[in-house]
Design an enzyme around this catalytic site. Structure first.
Site, PDB file in Angstrom:
ATOM      1  N   GLY A  72      35.113  51.374  42.159  1.00 50.00           N
ATOM      2  CA  GLY A  72      36.135  50.352  42.287  1.00 50.00           C
ATOM      3  C   GLY A  72      35.712  49.064  41.629  1.00 50.00           C
ATOM      4  O   GLY A  72      34.531  48.841  41.353  1.00 50.00           O
ATOM      5  N   ASP A  73      36.698  48.221  41.371  1.00 47.20           N
ATOM      6  CA  ASP A  73      36.418  46.891  40.849  1.00 47.20           C
ATOM      7  C   ASP A  73      37.496  45.942  41.348  1.00 47.20           C
ATOM      8  O   ASP A  73      38.675  46.308  41.421  1.00 47.20           O
ATOM      9  CB  ASP A  73      36.385  46.878  39.327  1.00 47.20           C
ATOM     10  CG  ASP A  73      35.718  45.613  38.806  1.00 47.20           C
ATOM     11  OD1 ASP A  73      34.493  45.483  38.992  1.00 47.20           O
ATOM     12  OD2 ASP A  73      36.421  44.744  38.262  1.00 47.20           O
ATOM     13  N   THR A  74      37.084  44.736  41.695  1.00 48.42           N
ATOM     14  CA  THR A  74      37.998  43.736  42.204  1.00 48.42           C
ATOM     15  C   THR A  74      37.933  42.504  41.322  1.00 48.42           C
ATOM     16  O   THR A  74      36.850  41.995  41.046  1.00 48.42           O
ATOM     17  CB  THR A  74      37.662  43.382  43.666  1.00 48.42           C
ATOM     18  OG1 THR A  74      37.742  44.587  44.440  1.00 48.42           O
ATOM     19  CG2 THR A  74      38.622  42.361  44.230  1.00 48.42           C
TER      20      THR A  74
END
Length: 191
Positions: A69-71
């Protein structure tokens, strides 16, 4: 049929905690070491999805699914950095004070056979107009360190947020609705 194995491609303890809320304990946690520099002119949405995808691909495993994931915190087309010093954290907070910003949280699931599934969560967040005392107190607490946009919603910054529209878990770092959908589609047993 044996249950699928999962590798979490993230050094973030928050992503592991959020994944546990779905009843999933990864078999392994691996830090995906990739270049996280945005491409020239890359939009925040495209950047978040590319980062999640690249982290999953960098951790590919022939026997397990890889979840990455990446935010990204964005104001308009501008991608805000992970704050590594007081000055950067202050700049980010000043930019967001009293106005809305977006938090884009992408998640990618790579199957052992190379099938890649992706989802993106977009959340709107608005900070209250921050006073100089509130800036000073938040910065002194240090929880901004290493956080996209210079804040962690799961900490004291939550008391400074006037409004949120979208996924709270996405702002923390792993959108659970989207993650659950990806894992269920891949055959993981989630109630």
């Amino acid at each position: 049929m044996t249950a699928p194995q999962l590798i979490l491609a993230s050094a973030s303890p928050r992503r592991r905690e959020l994944l546990a809320r779905l009843g999933i304990e990864p078999a392994e946690v691996v830090h995906a070491d990739i270049d996280e520099t945005p491409l020239k002119g890359e939009l925040p949405r495209d950047y978040a999805v590319r980062m999640a995808r690249e982290k999953a691909l960098a951790t590919k495993d022939a026997k397990a699914h890889v979840l990455a994931g990446d935010t990204v915190v964005a104001v308009g087309r501008r991608i805000l950095p992970k704050a590594e010093d007081d000055a950067t954290a202050r700049q980010c907070l000043e930019l967001m004070s009293g106005r809305r910003h977006r938090v884009l949280s992408a998640v990618a699931l790579l199957a052992p056979d190379g099938t890649l599934r992706e989802r993106l969560s977009e959340t709107q967040v608005r900070f209250k107009n921050l006073s100089s005392e509130e800036f000073a107190a938040y910065l002194a607490g240090g929880e901004w360190h290493g956080k996209a946009g210079g804040y962690a919603i799961q900490g004291s910054a939550e008391g400074l947020i006037a409004w949120i529209g979208g996924s709270h878990s996405g702002v923390v770092g792993l959108p659970l609705f989207e993650t659950r959908a990806l894992l269920k589609a891949a055959g993981f047993n989630i109630g």
